[in-house]
Structure formats: C-alpha cells, structure tokens
Design a protein around this motif. Sequence first.
Motif, PDB file in Angstrom:
ATOM      1  N   ILE A  16      -2.371   2.125  -4.631  1.00 24.38           N
ATOM      2  CA  ILE A  16      -1.692   3.410  -4.757  1.00 24.38           C
ATOM      3  C   ILE A  16      -2.648   4.476  -4.231  1.00 24.38           C
ATOM      4  N   GLU A  17      -2.284   5.078  -3.103  1.00 19.83           N
ATOM      5  CA  GLU A  17      -3.097   6.154  -2.565  1.00 19.83           C
ATOM      6  C   GLU A  17      -2.710   7.426  -3.319  1.00 19.83           C
ATOM      7  N   ALA A  18      -3.569   7.841  -4.214  1.00 24.49           N
ATOM      8  CA  ALA A  18      -3.233   8.896  -5.170  1.00 24.49           C
ATOM      9  C   ALA A  18      -3.258  10.290  -4.581  1.00 24.49           C
ATOM     10  N   GLY A  19      -3.970  10.502  -3.522  1.00 28.96           N
ATOM     11  CA  GLY A  19      -4.056  11.829  -2.924  1.00 28.96           C
ATOM     12  C   GLY A  19      -5.459  12.097  -2.423  1.00 28.96           C
ATOM     13  N   PHE A  20      -5.666  13.319  -2.000  1.00 26.16           N
ATOM     14  CA  PHE A  20      -6.953  13.733  -1.458  1.00 26.16           C
ATOM     15  C   PHE A  20      -7.552  14.718  -2.444  1.00 26.16           C
ATOM     16  N   ALA A  21      -8.294  14.199  -3.393  1.00 28.19           N
ATOM     17  CA  ALA A  21      -8.767  14.980  -4.543  1.00 28.19           C
ATOM     18  C   ALA A  21      -9.582  16.217  -4.163  1.00 28.19           C
ATOM     19  N   ILE A  22     -10.243  16.190  -3.053  1.00 25.36           N
ATOM     20  CA  ILE A  22     -11.092  17.316  -2.664  1.00 25.36           C
ATOM     21  C   ILE A  22     -10.279  18.478  -2.082  1.00 25.36           C
ATOM     22  N   ALA A  23      -8.993  18.253  -1.808  1.00 24.77           N
ATOM     23  CA  ALA A  23      -8.163  19.270  -1.161  1.00 24.77           C
ATOM     24  C   ALA A  23      -7.994  20.532  -2.001  1.00 24.77           C
ATOM     25  N   SER A  24      -7.892  20.359  -3.323  1.00 25.63           N
ATOM     26  CA  SER A  24      -7.716  21.524  -4.188  1.00 25.63           C
ATOM     27  C   SER A  24      -7.977  21.118  -5.633  1.00 25.63           C
ATOM     28  N   PRO A  25      -8.236  22.077  -6.507  1.00 30.74           N
ATOM     29  CA  PRO A  25      -8.410  21.743  -7.925  1.00 30.74           C
ATOM     30  C   PRO A  25      -7.172  21.064  -8.513  1.00 30.74           C
ATOM     31  N   GLY A  26      -5.979  21.471  -8.086  1.00 31.66           N
ATOM     32  CA  GLY A  26      -4.756  20.849  -8.581  1.00 31.66           C
ATOM     33  C   GLY A  26      -4.643  19.396  -8.153  1.00 31.66           C
ATOM     34  N   ASP A  27      -4.999  19.110  -6.896  1.00 26.94           N
ATOM     35  CA  ASP A  27      -4.990  17.717  -6.424  1.00 26.94           C
ATOM     36  C   ASP A  27      -6.022  16.888  -7.175  1.00 26.94           C
ATOM     37  N   PHE A  28      -7.192  17.469  -7.392  1.00 28.82           N
ATOM     38  CA  PHE A  28      -8.230  16.757  -8.137  1.00 28.82           C
ATOM     39  C   PHE A  28      -7.722  16.379  -9.528  1.00 28.82           C
ATOM     40  N   PHE A  49       0.881  -1.172   0.000  1.00 33.26           N
ATOM     41  CA  PHE A  49       0.000   0.000   0.000  1.00 33.26           C
ATOM     42  C   PHE A  49       0.915   1.217   0.000  1.00 33.26           C
ATOM     43  N   ASP A  50       1.008   1.915  -1.112  1.00 33.55           N
ATOM     44  CA  ASP A  50       1.936   3.031  -1.262  1.00 33.55           C
ATOM     45  C   ASP A  50       1.228   4.364  -1.106  1.00 33.55           C
ATOM     46  N   THR A  51       1.810   5.256  -0.303  1.00 30.20           N
ATOM     47  CA  THR A  51       1.226   6.578  -0.067  1.00 30.20           C
ATOM     48  C   THR A  51       2.114   7.715  -0.590  1.00 30.20           C
ATOM     49  N   THR A  52       3.056   7.398  -1.463  1.00 30.07           N
ATOM     50  CA  THR A  52       3.987   8.394  -1.974  1.00 30.07           C
ATOM     51  C   THR A  52       3.277   9.612  -2.560  1.00 30.07           C
ATOM     52  N   LEU A  53       2.250   9.391  -3.354  1.00 27.88           N
ATOM     53  CA  LEU A  53       1.585  10.502  -4.038  1.00 27.88           C
ATOM     54  C   LEU A  53       0.814  11.399  -3.077  1.00 27.88           C
ATOM     55  N   ARG A  54       0.355  10.843  -1.979  1.00 25.37           N
ATOM     56  CA  ARG A  54      -0.363  11.654  -0.987  1.00 25.37           C
ATOM     57  C   ARG A  54       0.610  12.238   0.031  1.00 25.37           C
ATOM     58  N   ASP A  55       1.431  11.410   0.642  1.00 27.53           N
ATOM     59  CA  ASP A  55       2.326  11.862   1.702  1.00 27.53           C
ATOM     60  C   ASP A  55       3.588  12.533   1.181  1.00 27.53           C
ATOM     61  N   SER A 102      -4.638  16.060 -10.587  1.00 25.78           N
ATOM     62  CA  SER A 102      -3.559  15.070 -10.506  1.00 25.78           C
ATOM     63  C   SER A 102      -4.111  13.665 -10.313  1.00 25.78           C
ATOM     64  N   VAL A 103      -5.073  13.534  -9.401  1.00 24.52           N
ATOM     65  CA  VAL A 103      -5.674  12.212  -9.153  1.00 24.52           C
ATOM     66  C   VAL A 103      -6.391  11.735 -10.411  1.00 24.52           C
ATOM     67  N   ARG A 104      -7.150  12.619 -11.054  1.00 26.37           N
ATOM     68  CA  ARG A 104      -7.875  12.247 -12.273  1.00 26.37           C
ATOM     69  C   ARG A 104      -6.897  11.849 -13.387  1.00 26.37           C
ATOM     70  N   ALA A 105      -5.834  12.603 -13.549  1.00 25.56           N
ATOM     71  CA  ALA A 105      -4.851  12.296 -14.599  1.00 25.56           C
ATOM     72  C   ALA A 105      -4.179  10.956 -14.335  1.00 25.56           C
ATOM     73  N   GLY A 106      -3.893  10.663 -13.084  1.00 23.37           N
ATOM     74  CA  GLY A 106      -3.281   9.378 -12.736  1.00 23.37           C
ATOM     75  C   GLY A 106      -4.198   8.211 -13.032  1.00 23.37           C
TER      76      GLY A 106
END
Length: 67
Positions: free
Chosen positions: A45-57, A10-16, A59-63
Amino acid sequence: MSIKDRLVIFDTTLRDGEQSPGASMTRDEKVRIAKMLEKMRVDVIEAGFAIASPGDFESVRAGCRSH
C-alpha cells in the motif's frame, strides 16, 4: 513459490487518489481505505508522500499506526 510465480498487488490509491483536481481525502478516510486494502490482503500500500505536507505526514503516520 518464488516471487516471479505470484501476483503482487501494489495499490497507489492513497497517493494517486488525490491527484485529480478537486479530489481530496481526510486523514480518517485514508485510514479507513488503508484498513480495507489490508483486509483485502493487498501486498503493498503506497500510503503517500509524507514529506509533501504536515497533513500528508499525519495521514501516513495514522495509517501505519492503525494496523
């Protein structure tokens, strides 16, 4: 083989990875990392917290779309 008999990665690189002061990744860098993790057969792969910002959203969508 049951789930209790196997190792699950379980990888958290993209979030942490951006939690350290001054650390940041572009959308393209995150996509490239996600592709490498997938190639290494990482189970989750924990991609991030998409709701945190438009940029995070974005990035998660692109991944998700790159796979």
